[in-house]
Design a protein around this motif. Structure first.
Motif, PDB file in Angstrom:
ATOM      1  N   LYS A  73     -15.265  -5.678  -4.389  1.00  0.00           N
ATOM      2  CA  LYS A  73     -13.560  -5.682  -4.221  1.00  0.00           C
ATOM      3  C   LYS A  73     -13.320  -7.324  -3.787  1.00  0.00           C
ATOM      4  O   LYS A  73     -12.344  -7.733  -3.913  1.00  0.00           O
ATOM      5  CB  LYS A  73     -13.147  -4.727  -3.417  1.00  0.00           C
ATOM      6  N   ASP A  74     -14.361  -7.795  -3.015  1.00  0.00           N
ATOM      7  CA  ASP A  74     -14.011  -8.963  -2.414  1.00  0.00           C
ATOM      8  C   ASP A  74     -14.088 -10.229  -3.500  1.00  0.00           C
ATOM      9  O   ASP A  74     -13.577 -11.304  -2.988  1.00  0.00           O
ATOM     10  CB  ASP A  74     -15.197  -9.612  -1.395  1.00  0.00           C
ATOM     11  N   TYR A 126     -12.074 -10.082  -5.863  1.00  0.00           N
ATOM     12  CA  TYR A 126     -10.546 -10.457  -5.968  1.00  0.00           C
ATOM     13  C   TYR A 126      -9.935 -10.952  -4.726  1.00  0.00           C
ATOM     14  O   TYR A 126      -8.706 -11.341  -4.663  1.00  0.00           O
ATOM     15  CB  TYR A 126      -9.769  -9.133  -6.448  1.00  0.00           C
ATOM     16  N   LEU A 127     -10.405 -10.738  -3.708  1.00  0.00           N
ATOM     17  CA  LEU A 127      -9.543 -11.371  -2.265  1.00  0.00           C
ATOM     18  C   LEU A 127      -9.260 -12.877  -2.072  1.00  0.00           C
ATOM     19  O   LEU A 127      -7.997 -12.831  -1.691  1.00  0.00           O
ATOM     20  CB  LEU A 127     -10.669 -10.804  -1.069  1.00  0.00           C
ATOM     21  N   MET A 133      -6.337 -12.911  -4.211  1.00  0.00           N
ATOM     22  CA  MET A 133      -5.324 -12.207  -3.527  1.00  0.00           C
ATOM     23  C   MET A 133      -4.609 -13.124  -2.409  1.00  0.00           C
ATOM     24  O   MET A 133      -3.234 -13.058  -1.951  1.00  0.00           O
ATOM     25  CB  MET A 133      -5.503 -10.859  -3.107  1.00  0.00           C
ATOM     26  N   LEU A 185      -0.932  -4.794  -4.242  1.00  0.00           N
ATOM     27  CA  LEU A 185      -2.292  -5.377  -4.223  1.00  0.00           C
ATOM     28  C   LEU A 185      -3.147  -4.988  -3.039  1.00  0.00           C
ATOM     29  O   LEU A 185      -4.265  -4.536  -2.938  1.00  0.00           O
ATOM     30  CB  LEU A 185      -2.817  -6.418  -4.839  1.00  0.00           C
ATOM     31  N   PHE A 186      -2.658  -5.352  -1.875  1.00  0.00           N
ATOM     32  CA  PHE A 186      -3.227  -5.462  -0.390  1.00  0.00           C
ATOM     33  C   PHE A 186      -3.449  -3.935  -0.106  1.00  0.00           C
ATOM     34  O   PHE A 186      -4.752  -3.591   0.154  1.00  0.00           O
ATOM     35  CB  PHE A 186      -2.601  -6.267   0.550  1.00  0.00           C
ATOM     36  N   TYR A 230      -6.417  -2.847  -2.072  1.00  0.00           N
ATOM     37  CA  TYR A 230      -7.811  -3.448  -1.664  1.00  0.00           C
ATOM     38  C   TYR A 230      -8.369  -2.481  -0.744  1.00  0.00           C
ATOM     39  O   TYR A 230      -9.672  -2.213  -0.650  1.00  0.00           O
ATOM     40  CB  TYR A 230      -7.511  -4.969  -0.988  1.00  0.00           C
ATOM     41  N   TRP A 231      -7.703  -1.916   0.212  1.00  0.00           N
ATOM     42  CA  TRP A 231      -8.058  -1.055   1.294  1.00  0.00           C
ATOM     43  C   TRP A 231      -8.389   0.450   0.988  1.00  0.00           C
ATOM     44  O   TRP A 231      -9.157   1.049   1.197  1.00  0.00           O
ATOM     45  CB  TRP A 231      -7.062  -1.004   2.407  1.00  0.00           C
ATOM     46  N   THR A 278     -13.131  -0.674  -6.684  1.00  0.00           N
ATOM     47  CA  THR A 278     -13.148  -1.883  -7.241  1.00  0.00           C
ATOM     48  C   THR A 278     -12.377  -1.744  -8.740  1.00  0.00           C
ATOM     49  O   THR A 278     -11.899  -2.587  -9.118  1.00  0.00           O
ATOM     50  CB  THR A 278     -14.594  -2.501  -7.180  1.00  0.00           C
ATOM     51  N   LEU A 321      -8.702  -1.303  -8.428  1.00  0.00           N
ATOM     52  CA  LEU A 321      -8.138  -2.418  -7.905  1.00  0.00           C
ATOM     53  C   LEU A 321      -8.065  -3.642  -9.134  1.00  0.00           C
ATOM     54  O   LEU A 321      -7.260  -4.451  -9.385  1.00  0.00           O
ATOM     55  CB  LEU A 321      -8.764  -3.052  -6.769  1.00  0.00           C
TER      56      LEU A 321
END
Length: 251
Positions: free
Chosen positions: A104-105, A107-108, A111, A175-176, A179-180, A184, A187
């Motif tokens: 998932k990171d 995409y961080l 974002m 999105l945020f 994320y949590w 993956t 998201l």
């Protein structure tokens, strides 16, 4: 000119201004090709990850397609700024995901960039220098003339910057939390789905605001006109300085 000619000329002038605005926005934001270059790496990443859950292969594929897009641009001798921005975004995402081991990171960084850009649009507008004006000013050959010499255009840039900022904030608000809470793949697909529609909405609103605004002041044309006038003035002074000596010689 008859009374019937003026409305026709005014309409033509407005149509020309709108065409110039459309062309400038197309150039500034990359058009269809720029959107494809923005979406494709993330789409490839989430597709591969959805199929095999392999972070490494997904990251390599996304990075590879980004590099290919840049190479194609270079081969066609086209502008590479949009493709390069895509490469940098993918590189940051790949490095971050590899460091944390969390897919998932990937995409961080993008974002966080979106959130920072949204804040920049809003803060610069509140400070009287809307970011969209700083971006589009050189494209319209007006630079910063809209700040002091074209209040109607400054107002349009402020409206457009507010639109960009609020649209991007709304995107981040979706999105945020995902994320949590989401995995993956979820998201990634939502992020891909939100790549183009908010962008097109912001560009369309920018076009609406600028199409109704006064035309830009071409500062480059003004500079050229001033240089030409200065040259003519110097030539006239040189000619005048030669006349008295000729007159004294005759006397």
């Amino acid at each position: 000119m008859t009374s019937l000619d003026k409305p026709t000329e005014d309409t033509q002038a407005k149509d020309d201004a709108r065409a110039v605005t459309e062309a400038a926005l197309f150039e500034a934001f990359g058009g269809v090709r720029g959107m494809v270059e923005t979406v494709l790496p993330g789409l490839l990443f989430v597709t591969i990850f959805t199929l095999n859950k392999d972070l490494h292969w997904s990251a390599i594929a996304a990075l590879a397609v980004s590099v290919v897009l840049v190479v194609v641009r270079l081969a066609m001798r086209d502008t590479v700024k949009h493709a390069f921005s895509g490469v940098f975004g993918v590189v940051f995402g790949v490095v971050f995901a590899m460091m944390t081991g969390n897919a998932k990171d990937f995409y961080l960084p993008g974002m966080l960039y979106t959130l920072g850009l949204a804040v920049a649009y809003i803060v610069t507008t509140l400070c009287g220098v809307p970011l969209i004006g700083l971006i589009l000013g050189p494209v319209f050959k007006e630079n910063l003339s809209w700040r002091t010499r074209n209040p109607g255009r400054k107002k349009a840039y402020a409206k457009a910057s507010w639109a960009w900022g609020l649209i991007l904030l709304a995107k981040c608000a979706i999105l945020f939390p995902l994320y949590w809470w989401a995995d993956t793949a979820q998201l990634g697909w939502v992020l891909v789905a939100l790549k183009i529609p908010p962008f097109l909405l912001a560009v369309w609103l920018t076009w609406v605001f600028l199409a109704k605004a006064p035309p830009p002041i071409d500062v480059f044309a003004e500079m050229e006109a001033e240089e030409k006038a200065e040259e003519e003035r110097k030539a006239a002074l040189a000619a005048e300085s030669g006349e008295p000596s000729g007159g004294r010689h005759r006397r």
